[in-house]
Scaffold this motif. Structure first.
Motif, PDB file in Angstrom:
ATOM      1  N   LEU A 252       1.910   7.114  -6.590  1.00 20.34           N
ATOM      2  CA  LEU A 252       0.857   8.048  -6.988  1.00 20.34           C
ATOM      3  C   LEU A 252       1.086   9.459  -6.457  1.00 20.34           C
ATOM      4  CD1 LEU A 252      -2.251   5.760  -6.530  1.00 20.34           C
ATOM      5  CD2 LEU A 252      -1.152   6.427  -8.664  1.00 20.34           C
ATOM      6  N   ASP A 253       2.116   9.658  -5.651  1.00 18.22           N
ATOM      7  CA  ASP A 253       2.401  10.986  -5.109  1.00 18.22           C
ATOM      8  C   ASP A 253       3.090  11.909  -6.102  1.00 18.22           C
ATOM      9  OD1 ASP A 253       1.233  10.740  -2.644  1.00 18.22           O
ATOM     10  OD2 ASP A 253       3.038  10.016  -1.646  1.00 18.22           O
TER      11      ASP A 253
ATOM     12  N   ARG B 294       0.833  -1.211   0.000  1.00 18.53           N
ATOM     13  CA  ARG B 294       0.000   0.000   0.000  1.00 18.53           C
ATOM     14  C   ARG B 294       0.865   1.258   0.000  1.00 18.53           C
ATOM     15  NH1 ARG B 294      -4.256  -2.602   3.689  1.00 18.53           N
ATOM     16  NH2 ARG B 294      -5.880  -3.051   2.178  1.00 18.53           N
ATOM     17  N   SER B 295       1.895   1.254   0.826  1.00 22.28           N
ATOM     18  CA  SER B 295       2.742   2.440   0.889  1.00 22.28           C
ATOM     19  C   SER B 295       3.500   2.643  -0.420  1.00 22.28           C
ATOM     20  CB  SER B 295       3.707   2.345   2.071  1.00 22.28           C
ATOM     21  OG  SER B 295       4.630   1.299   1.885  1.00 22.28           O
TER      22      SER B 295
ATOM     23  N   ARG C  98      -7.154  13.296  -4.383  1.00 23.28           N
ATOM     24  CA  ARG C  98      -6.116  12.480  -3.753  1.00 23.28           C
ATOM     25  C   ARG C  98      -6.678  11.682  -2.575  1.00 23.28           C
ATOM     26  NH1 ARG C  98      -1.970   9.434  -4.453  1.00 23.28           N
ATOM     27  NH2 ARG C  98      -0.907   9.117  -2.512  1.00 23.28           N
TER      28      ARG C  98
ATOM     29  N   ASN D 217       0.250  -4.095  -8.099  1.00 21.83           N
ATOM     30  CA  ASN D 217       1.681  -3.828  -8.008  1.00 21.83           C
ATOM     31  C   ASN D 217       2.471  -4.663  -9.011  1.00 21.83           C
ATOM     32  OD1 ASN D 217       1.704  -1.793  -6.111  1.00 21.83           O
ATOM     33  ND2 ASN D 217       1.759  -3.195  -4.391  1.00 21.83           N
TER      34      ASN D 217
ATOM     35  N   ILE E   1      -7.225   2.854  -2.151  1.00 21.22           N
ATOM     36  CA  ILE E   1      -6.065   1.978  -1.953  1.00 21.22           C
ATOM     37  C   ILE E   1      -6.180   1.254  -0.617  1.00 21.22           C
ATOM     38  CG2 ILE E   1      -3.564   1.960  -1.558  1.00 21.22           C
ATOM     39  CD1 ILE E   1      -3.357   4.182  -3.660  1.00 21.22           C
ATOM     40  N   ASP E   2      -6.675   1.948   0.404  1.00 18.07           N
ATOM     41  CA  ASP E   2      -6.823   1.330   1.723  1.00 18.07           C
ATOM     42  C   ASP E   2      -7.865   0.218   1.737  1.00 18.07           C
ATOM     43  OD1 ASP E   2      -4.842   2.914   2.799  1.00 18.07           O
ATOM     44  OD2 ASP E   2      -6.229   4.444   3.525  1.00 18.07           O
TER      45      ASP E   2
ATOM     46  N   ILE F 204      -8.315   8.551  -3.761  1.00 16.34           N
ATOM     47  CA  ILE F 204      -7.338   7.543  -4.179  1.00 16.34           C
ATOM     48  C   ILE F 204      -6.802   6.804  -2.953  1.00 16.34           C
ATOM     49  CG2 ILE F 204      -5.082   7.181  -5.242  1.00 16.34           C
ATOM     50  CD1 ILE F 204      -5.700   9.630  -7.003  1.00 16.34           C
ATOM     51  N   ASP F 205      -6.437   7.556  -1.922  1.00 12.76           N
ATOM     52  CA  ASP F 205      -5.916   6.928  -0.705  1.00 12.76           C
ATOM     53  C   ASP F 205      -6.960   6.019  -0.063  1.00 12.76           C
ATOM     54  OD1 ASP F 205      -3.427   8.081  -0.953  1.00 12.76           O
ATOM     55  OD2 ASP F 205      -3.885   9.767   0.380  1.00 12.76           O
TER      56      ASP F 205
ATOM     57  N   LEU G  43       2.439   1.813  -3.466  1.00  5.22           N
ATOM     58  CA  LEU G  43       1.480   2.318  -4.448  1.00  5.22           C
ATOM     59  C   LEU G  43       1.162   3.787  -4.185  1.00  5.22           C
ATOM     60  CD1 LEU G  43      -0.293   1.726  -6.869  1.00  5.22           C
ATOM     61  CD2 LEU G  43      -2.048   0.882  -5.305  1.00  5.22           C
ATOM     62  N   LYS G  44       1.000   4.139  -2.915  1.00  9.85           N
ATOM     63  CA  LYS G  44       0.732   5.545  -2.579  1.00  9.85           C
ATOM     64  C   LYS G  44       1.920   6.424  -2.929  1.00  9.85           C
ATOM     65  CE  LYS G  44      -2.655   4.745   1.064  1.00  9.85           C
ATOM     66  NZ  LYS G  44      -2.962   4.879   2.483  1.00  9.85           N
TER      67      LYS G  44
END
Length: 132
Positions: A55-56, A48-49, A71, A90, A78-79, A74-75, A51-52
């Motif tokens: 996307l940053d 998760r981290s 944003r 991924n 993802i969660d 999106i978060d 992918l985030k």
């Protein structure tokens, strides 16, 4: 006489309070956690981290803003991904060529958003009507 009644009344109240607190108490259960479960949980957090973090980027943020996706959405999305969905996403990102990664990722995320809009889980795009 009245002292005897007060003692009896207090004894009944105290007994009821103790009985009530015993009924309301929850019991904690401790179990053995396997190494595989811990590793799987940590891998999920790591995926998760990753992918985030991907996307940053500024370019991705501009593209997603152009599509009307915030944003925070999106978060949140993802969660809520399951471990298998996150691993698949991924893996697809890792297989993409370096230049096509951003566009391919945006298309993939857009498709995920469209699918969740169609099934009624979200309401991101106003032009998509959920099937109910």
């Amino acid at each position: 006489m009245w002292m005897q009644r007060c003692k009896r009344f207090l004894a009944v109240i105290t007994s009821l309070a103790m009985l009530g607190s015993g009924l309301l108490a929850t019991h904690a259960q401790a179990g053995v956690v396997s190494t595989a479960e811990v590793i799987q949980s940590e891998q999920l957090d790591y995926d998760r981290s990753q992918l985030k973090a991907l996307l940053d980027g500024d370019e991705v943020a501009q593209k997603m803003a152009a599509l009307g996706v915030e944003r925070a959405e999106i978060d949140a999305r993802i969660d809520t991904l399951t471990a298998s969905e996150l691993a698949e996403l991924n893996a697809q990102i890792a297989d993409m060529p370096a230049g096509a990664g951003v566009l391919g990722l945006l298309v993939l995320i857009f498709i995920v958003f469209v699918i969740t809009d169609v099934i009624g889980a979200t309401d991101i795009f106003p032009f998509i009507h959920p099937v109910r």
